[in-house]
Design a protein around this motif. Sequence first.
Motif, mmCIF file in Angstrom:
data_model
loop_
_atom_site.group_PDB
_atom_site.id
_atom_site.type_symbol
_atom_site.label_atom_id
_atom_site.label_comp_id
_atom_site.label_asym_id
_atom_site.label_seq_id
_atom_site.Cartn_x
_atom_site.Cartn_y
_atom_site.Cartn_z
ATOM 1 N N ILE A 40 1.129 1.739 13.443
ATOM 2 C CA ILE A 40 1.979 2.161 14.229
ATOM 3 C C ILE A 40 0.754 2.731 15.232
ATOM 4 N N SER A 41 0.558 2.794 16.731
ATOM 5 C CA SER A 41 -0.097 2.987 16.933
ATOM 6 C C SER A 41 0.789 4.215 18.483
ATOM 7 N N GLY A 42 -0.161 4.869 18.862
ATOM 8 C CA GLY A 42 0.554 5.523 20.245
ATOM 9 C C GLY A 42 1.068 7.054 19.576
ATOM 10 N N ASP A 43 1.800 7.889 19.986
ATOM 11 C CA ASP A 43 1.414 9.277 19.952
ATOM 12 C C ASP A 43 2.608 9.819 19.342
ATOM 13 N N LYS A 44 3.594 8.616 18.154
ATOM 14 C CA LYS A 44 4.696 9.384 18.061
ATOM 15 C C LYS A 44 4.717 10.402 17.013
ATOM 16 N N PRO A 45 5.613 11.517 16.452
ATOM 17 C CA PRO A 45 4.982 12.151 15.726
ATOM 18 C C PRO A 45 5.997 11.832 14.125
ATOM 19 N N ILE A 46 6.388 10.347 13.931
ATOM 20 C CA ILE A 46 6.756 10.152 12.976
ATOM 21 C C ILE A 46 6.018 9.851 12.136
ATOM 22 N N TRP A 47 6.891 10.320 10.434
ATOM 23 C CA TRP A 47 6.686 10.464 8.907
ATOM 24 C C TRP A 47 7.205 9.396 8.294
ATOM 25 N N ALA A 48 6.437 9.400 6.836
ATOM 26 C CA ALA A 48 6.853 8.578 6.043
ATOM 27 C C ALA A 48 6.981 9.493 4.732
ATOM 28 N N GLY A 49 7.482 9.112 3.957
ATOM 29 C CA GLY A 49 7.256 9.835 2.293
ATOM 30 C C GLY A 49 7.374 8.712 1.431
ATOM 31 N N TYR A 50 5.603 8.666 0.850
ATOM 32 C CA TYR A 50 5.097 8.087 0.334
ATOM 33 C C TYR A 50 4.139 9.065 -0.978
ATOM 34 N N ASP A 51 4.924 8.248 -2.775
ATOM 35 C CA ASP A 51 3.912 9.060 -3.817
ATOM 36 C C ASP A 51 2.565 7.952 -3.666
ATOM 37 N N GLU A 52 1.876 8.905 -4.922
ATOM 38 C CA GLU A 52 1.059 7.740 -4.865
ATOM 39 C C GLU A 52 1.091 5.772 -5.044
ATOM 40 N N ALA A 53 1.867 6.341 -6.387
ATOM 41 C CA ALA A 53 1.857 4.445 -6.453
ATOM 42 C C ALA A 53 2.554 3.527 -5.502
ATOM 43 N N GLN A 54 3.200 3.885 -4.974
ATOM 44 C CA GLN A 54 3.690 3.362 -3.449
ATOM 45 C C GLN A 54 2.574 2.549 -2.301
ATOM 46 N N VAL A 56 -1.280 2.689 -3.011
ATOM 47 C CA VAL A 56 -1.670 1.873 -3.806
ATOM 48 C C VAL A 56 -1.418 0.796 -3.530
ATOM 49 N N ALA A 57 -0.248 0.475 -3.913
ATOM 50 C CA ALA A 57 0.827 -1.077 -4.165
ATOM 51 C C ALA A 57 0.748 -1.321 -2.459
ATOM 52 N N LEU A 58 1.045 -0.357 -1.401
ATOM 53 C CA LEU A 58 1.041 -0.946 -0.301
ATOM 54 C C LEU A 58 -0.039 -1.484 -0.041
ATOM 55 N N LEU A 59 -1.747 -0.503 0.128
ATOM 56 C CA LEU A 59 -2.716 -1.030 0.386
ATOM 57 C C LEU A 59 -3.644 -2.430 -0.197
ATOM 58 N N THR A 60 -3.359 -2.379 -1.874
ATOM 59 C CA THR A 60 -4.064 -2.905 -2.406
ATOM 60 C C THR A 60 -2.886 -4.901 -2.517
ATOM 61 N N GLU A 83 -5.441 11.981 -7.521
ATOM 62 C CA GLU A 83 -4.693 10.947 -8.085
ATOM 63 C C GLU A 83 -4.645 9.776 -7.583
ATOM 64 N N LEU A 84 -4.770 9.829 -5.736
ATOM 65 C CA LEU A 84 -4.721 8.492 -4.944
ATOM 66 C C LEU A 84 -6.493 7.959 -4.944
ATOM 67 N N THR A 85 -7.411 9.022 -4.964
ATOM 68 C CA THR A 85 -7.963 8.019 -4.559
ATOM 69 C C THR A 85 -8.707 7.819 -5.888
ATOM 70 N N ARG A 86 -8.390 8.268 -6.918
ATOM 71 C CA ARG A 86 -8.899 7.767 -8.237
ATOM 72 C C ARG A 86 -8.213 6.090 -8.811
ATOM 73 N N LEU A 87 -7.287 6.036 -7.920
ATOM 74 C CA LEU A 87 -6.770 4.823 -8.584
ATOM 75 C C LEU A 87 -6.555 3.682 -7.724
ATOM 76 N N MET A 88 -7.278 4.302 -6.602
ATOM 77 C CA MET A 88 -8.300 3.040 -5.156
ATOM 78 C C MET A 88 -9.409 3.106 -5.608
ATOM 79 N N HIS A 89 -10.465 3.713 -6.337
ATOM 80 C CA HIS A 89 -11.921 3.553 -6.423
ATOM 81 C C HIS A 89 -11.160 2.473 -7.650
ATOM 82 N N ALA A 90 -10.211 2.803 -8.334
ATOM 83 C CA ALA A 90 -9.963 1.584 -9.969
ATOM 84 C C ALA A 90 -9.477 0.444 -8.813
ATOM 85 N N ALA A 91 -8.805 0.129 -7.913
ATOM 86 C CA ALA A 91 -8.841 -0.941 -7.557
ATOM 87 C C ALA A 91 -10.163 -1.275 -6.800
ATOM 88 N N GLY A 92 -11.206 -0.906 -6.814
ATOM 89 C CA GLY A 92 -11.941 -1.458 -6.239
ATOM 90 C C GLY A 92 -12.255 -1.295 -4.755
#
Length: 203
Positions: A40-54, A56-60, A83-92
Amino acid sequence: MPAVFLRLQGCPVGCPWCDTRHTWEVEPENQVDPEQIIGISGDKPIWAGYDEAQLVALLTDGRYSARHLVITGGEPCLYDLTELTRLMHAAGWRCQIETSGCAEVRCDEQTWVTVSPKVNMKGGLPVLSQALARADEIKHPIATERHIEELDQLLEGQPLPREPQICLQPISTKKRATELAIDTCIKRNWRLSVQTHKYLDID
């Protein structure tokens, strides 16, 4: 550099020039389903809940060609990013955090940490010595000589074990602020940090 931006919600700092004020509050009524928040772009104050595993799965999952993750906000260090940065580094991937320094930096050792210290802001929060000591880069927004003096005072007597790069970033694209940043960087052998996306009109 091609990068994916992960913008986290919530910020108590209150910078008067902030261009992402929609990230300041985490209001329950603005929570949406995870897929509604992607790209999304623009100035919308919306947000969503993710955990680290979700995340990482989305980004990779192959939708992004970039392999550089910029974690920003809001104030991303309101959250434990270890944990998020550790998992992302492990994913390259490479990871970078952009923080005001007003919250403890918790991340994987390989993460590049940019502290953009916010001094005397509306929120009244101090810039933490722990954040400055963890910084790989200290990027200070300036418009006047007073902002340079604030940075000098902040760094005086502060141990910087990682020997961070010190960069000045004009708060606006106005000529006066840019010239002040350039002149100071030349005198002190610091770096100039220009928000090129503003000149290139990239959202």
